[in-house]
Write a protein that holds these residues in place. Structure first.
Motif, PDB file in Angstrom:
ATOM      1  N   LEU A 107      -5.003 -62.325 -46.493  1.00  0.00           N
ATOM      2  CA  LEU A 107      -5.287 -62.169 -45.065  1.00  0.00           C
ATOM      3  C   LEU A 107      -4.287 -62.911 -44.179  1.00  0.00           C
ATOM      4  CD1 LEU A 107      -9.158 -62.675 -45.190  1.00  0.00           C
ATOM      5  CD2 LEU A 107      -7.979 -60.538 -44.668  1.00  0.00           C
ATOM      6  N   GLY A 108      -3.187 -63.395 -44.753  1.00  0.00           N
ATOM      7  CA  GLY A 108      -2.382 -64.353 -44.008  1.00  0.00           C
ATOM      8  C   GLY A 108      -0.912 -64.106 -43.846  1.00  0.00           C
ATOM      9  N   TYR A 109      -0.495 -62.848 -43.689  1.00  0.00           N
ATOM     10  CA  TYR A 109       0.935 -62.634 -43.442  1.00  0.00           C
ATOM     11  C   TYR A 109       1.247 -62.889 -41.973  1.00  0.00           C
ATOM     12  CZ  TYR A 109       5.396 -60.320 -42.667  1.00  0.00           C
ATOM     13  OH  TYR A 109       6.678 -60.038 -42.280  1.00  0.00           O
ATOM     14  N   TRP A 110       1.841 -64.040 -41.693  1.00  0.00           N
ATOM     15  CA  TRP A 110       2.292 -64.393 -40.344  1.00  0.00           C
ATOM     16  C   TRP A 110       3.660 -63.747 -40.108  1.00  0.00           C
ATOM     17  CZ3 TRP A 110       1.182 -68.624 -36.645  1.00  0.00           C
ATOM     18  CH2 TRP A 110      -0.110 -69.128 -36.777  1.00  0.00           C
ATOM     19  N   ASP A 111       3.726 -62.903 -39.108  1.00  0.00           N
ATOM     20  CA  ASP A 111       4.970 -62.224 -38.757  1.00  0.00           C
ATOM     21  C   ASP A 111       5.393 -62.692 -37.360  1.00  0.00           C
ATOM     22  OD1 ASP A 111       7.091 -60.438 -38.728  1.00  0.00           O
ATOM     23  OD2 ASP A 111       5.875 -58.748 -38.065  1.00  0.00           O
ATOM     24  N   PRO A 112       6.616 -63.261 -37.214  1.00  0.00           N
ATOM     25  CA  PRO A 112       7.738 -63.243 -38.150  1.00  0.00           C
ATOM     26  C   PRO A 112       7.900 -64.505 -38.991  1.00  0.00           C
ATOM     27  CG  PRO A 112       8.539 -63.909 -36.015  1.00  0.00           C
ATOM     28  CD  PRO A 112       7.048 -63.693 -35.862  1.00  0.00           C
ATOM     29  N   ALA A 113       7.025 -65.502 -38.853  1.00  0.00           N
ATOM     30  CA  ALA A 113       7.259 -66.784 -39.516  1.00  0.00           C
ATOM     31  C   ALA A 113       7.402 -66.648 -41.029  1.00  0.00           C
ATOM     32  CB  ALA A 113       6.123 -67.757 -39.184  1.00  0.00           C
ATOM     33  N   MET A 114       6.712 -65.648 -41.639  1.00  0.00           N
ATOM     34  CA  MET A 114       6.760 -65.491 -43.082  1.00  0.00           C
ATOM     35  C   MET A 114       7.611 -64.301 -43.515  1.00  0.00           C
ATOM     36  SD  MET A 114       2.762 -66.323 -43.935  1.00  0.00           S
ATOM     37  CE  MET A 114       2.919 -65.767 -45.633  1.00  0.00           C
ATOM     38  N   ALA A 172      -6.137 -64.686 -52.203  1.00  0.00           N
ATOM     39  CA  ALA A 172      -5.356 -65.924 -52.249  1.00  0.00           C
ATOM     40  C   ALA A 172      -5.074 -66.367 -50.829  1.00  0.00           C
ATOM     41  CB  ALA A 172      -4.054 -65.724 -53.016  1.00  0.00           C
ATOM     42  N   GLU A 173      -4.948 -67.674 -50.661  1.00  0.00           N
ATOM     43  CA  GLU A 173      -4.477 -68.237 -49.399  1.00  0.00           C
ATOM     44  C   GLU A 173      -3.634 -69.459 -49.746  1.00  0.00           C
ATOM     45  OE1 GLU A 173      -5.399 -71.218 -47.932  1.00  0.00           O
ATOM     46  OE2 GLU A 173      -7.205 -71.808 -48.995  1.00  0.00           O
ATOM     47  N   PRO A 174      -2.622 -69.767 -48.897  1.00  0.00           N
ATOM     48  CA  PRO A 174      -1.634 -70.779 -49.281  1.00  0.00           C
ATOM     49  C   PRO A 174      -2.005 -72.210 -48.936  1.00  0.00           C
ATOM     50  CG  PRO A 174      -0.938 -69.688 -47.282  1.00  0.00           C
ATOM     51  CD  PRO A 174      -2.212 -69.016 -47.699  1.00  0.00           C
ATOM     52  N   GLY A 175      -3.278 -72.474 -48.657  1.00  0.00           N
ATOM     53  CA  GLY A 175      -3.664 -73.831 -48.327  1.00  0.00           C
ATOM     54  C   GLY A 175      -3.588 -74.126 -46.846  1.00  0.00           C
ATOM     55  N   TRP A 176      -3.407 -73.098 -46.012  1.00  0.00           N
ATOM     56  CA  TRP A 176      -3.386 -73.274 -44.562  1.00  0.00           C
ATOM     57  C   TRP A 176      -4.820 -73.185 -44.065  1.00  0.00           C
ATOM     58  CZ3 TRP A 176       0.847 -69.174 -43.033  1.00  0.00           C
ATOM     59  CH2 TRP A 176       2.017 -69.426 -43.774  1.00  0.00           C
ATOM     60  N   THR A 177      -5.200 -74.061 -43.174  1.00  0.00           N
ATOM     61  CA  THR A 177      -6.596 -74.119 -42.756  1.00  0.00           C
ATOM     62  C   THR A 177      -7.050 -72.826 -42.097  1.00  0.00           C
ATOM     63  OG1 THR A 177      -6.317 -76.500 -42.417  1.00  0.00           O
ATOM     64  CG2 THR A 177      -8.300 -75.495 -41.521  1.00  0.00           C
ATOM     65  N   ASP A 178      -6.161 -72.208 -41.305  1.00  0.00           N
ATOM     66  CA  ASP A 178      -6.573 -70.958 -40.658  1.00  0.00           C
ATOM     67  C   ASP A 178      -6.865 -69.881 -41.687  1.00  0.00           C
ATOM     68  OD1 ASP A 178      -3.718 -70.932 -41.135  1.00  0.00           O
ATOM     69  OD2 ASP A 178      -3.565 -69.144 -39.889  1.00  0.00           O
ATOM     70  N   THR A 199      -3.269 -58.448 -42.549  1.00  0.00           N
ATOM     71  CA  THR A 199      -3.946 -58.347 -43.839  1.00  0.00           C
ATOM     72  C   THR A 199      -3.113 -57.477 -44.766  1.00  0.00           C
ATOM     73  OG1 THR A 199      -6.107 -58.556 -42.794  1.00  0.00           O
ATOM     74  CG2 THR A 199      -6.048 -57.545 -44.982  1.00  0.00           C
ATOM     75  N   GLN A 200      -2.904 -57.961 -45.983  1.00  0.00           N
ATOM     76  CA  GLN A 200      -2.122 -57.220 -46.974  1.00  0.00           C
ATOM     77  C   GLN A 200      -2.915 -57.077 -48.264  1.00  0.00           C
ATOM     78  OE1 GLN A 200       1.399 -59.808 -46.962  1.00  0.00           O
ATOM     79  NE2 GLN A 200       2.517 -58.231 -45.822  1.00  0.00           N
TER      80      GLN A 200
END
Length: 308
Positions: free
Chosen positions: A78-85, A30-36, A226-227
């Motif tokens: 693949l998209g856990y941004w730390d600390p933003a998320m 899954a990805e949240p719709g963020w281009t990166d 990555t989670q």
């Protein structure tokens, strides 16, 4: 970075009742719709398909993604941004239902940005915004609803004297279109900026200082991780080895994101193009990784990418 705000009910609808049972042959991402994250998930899909796996990616809100991983309906994020998320992930730390297996990017950042002509006019930090409220129209430009929490918190607490401002929520492309219009007229605009992203090349922008309490230090400096759902790398060790070695750089991601945003390619097309431009990355990503059938992984993916 951008995100779709999707309620839990809608997320359940998107996931459906019949997602396939977990197996190593099919990798559910899954990805949240963020281009990166569309790009990096696209890279993972290309590698997995080259190895003989089936790869599926759904666009889901962050909370829905985590719920699906806890329930065993998704394998990989693949998209856990730390600390933003960190706020989104906090409820799932207890119980070890989600595992963080790899840091796949460093050097990311995420905070308020302005065009350079605004910065040069004296707006260099969060504390400078309120004095110029009229020029900014007392508006922040954000992305999808649910992804502008820091902006909302600043307004709700009247931090920096910005309690009377509003957040214009739309989408990554909607926000960038507004920035593009403002820059063409040299109007004043403040918006969510981040790297990696082609905006850093398209626009001459500067990031504002002073937002540490909301975005973290060093202009919202972040790492991306990555989670997986719990136990996944033990169940599927070959995939586990791949994702433990799969990492990116800010310039590489910015390049690939440009293929999506500017050239209109879908994530897998952009990923394939990126791999062809950086074929040496395959050596590290696929070191010791085999195909689903047990053969050498590197030559299989090189052939799949048309590099042989």
């Amino acid at each position: 970075m951008k995100a779709f705000s999707i309620s839990a009910a809608l997320g359940i609808s998107l996931l459906g009742a019949g997602l396939a049972e977990a197996s190593c042959e099919k990798v559910r991402m899954a990805e949240p719709g963020w281009t990166d994250l569309a790009l990096t998930s696209g890279v993972a899909s290309v590698l997995l398909k080259g190895l003989g796996y089936e790869a599926e990616t759904k666009v889901l809100g962050t909370t829905v993604t985590y719920e699906a991983m806890v329930n065993g309906d998704l394998d990989l994020f693949l998209g856990y941004w730390d600390p933003a998320m960190a706020t989104y992930f906090a409820p799932y730390i207890e119980g070890d239902a989600i595992e963080t297996v790899n840091q796949n990017l460093e050097g990311a950042k995420y905070t308020f940005a302005v065009p350079k002509y605004v910065y040069e006019a004296g707006v260099t930090g969060f504390a400078d915004l309120a004095a110029h409220s009229e020029k900014f129209g007392s508006r922040f430009y954000g992305i999808e609803p649910g992804s502008n929490t820091q902006m909302m918190d600043i307004i709700d607490t009247n931090a920096f004297g910005l309690g009377g401002w509003t957040v214009v929520e739309s989408s990554e492309q909607g926000m960038l279109a507004q920035v593009r219009r403002a820059v063409s007229r040299e109007d004043w605009v403040v918006f969510l900026g981040w790297a990696p992203h082609p905006m850093n090349v398209e626009f001459d922008i500067e990031y504002l200082s002073g937002g540490d309490d909301y975005f973290g230090p060093d202009f919202g400096a972040a790492t991306v991780h990555t989670q997986t759902r719990a136990g996944y790398t033990e169940e599927c060790p070959n995939i586990g080895r791949l994702i433990a070695q799969l990492d990116f750089t800010v310039p590489m991601e910015s390049e690939g994101m440009g293929y999506i945003i500017n050239d209109g390619e879908d994530p897998e097309e952009a990923a394939m193009r990126l791999i062809k431009h950086h074929p040496g990355m395959l050596d590290g990503w696929l070191d010791g990784v085999s195909t689903l059938a047990g053969g050498p992984g590197l030559p299989a993916v090189r052939a799949y990418a048309g590099l042989e």
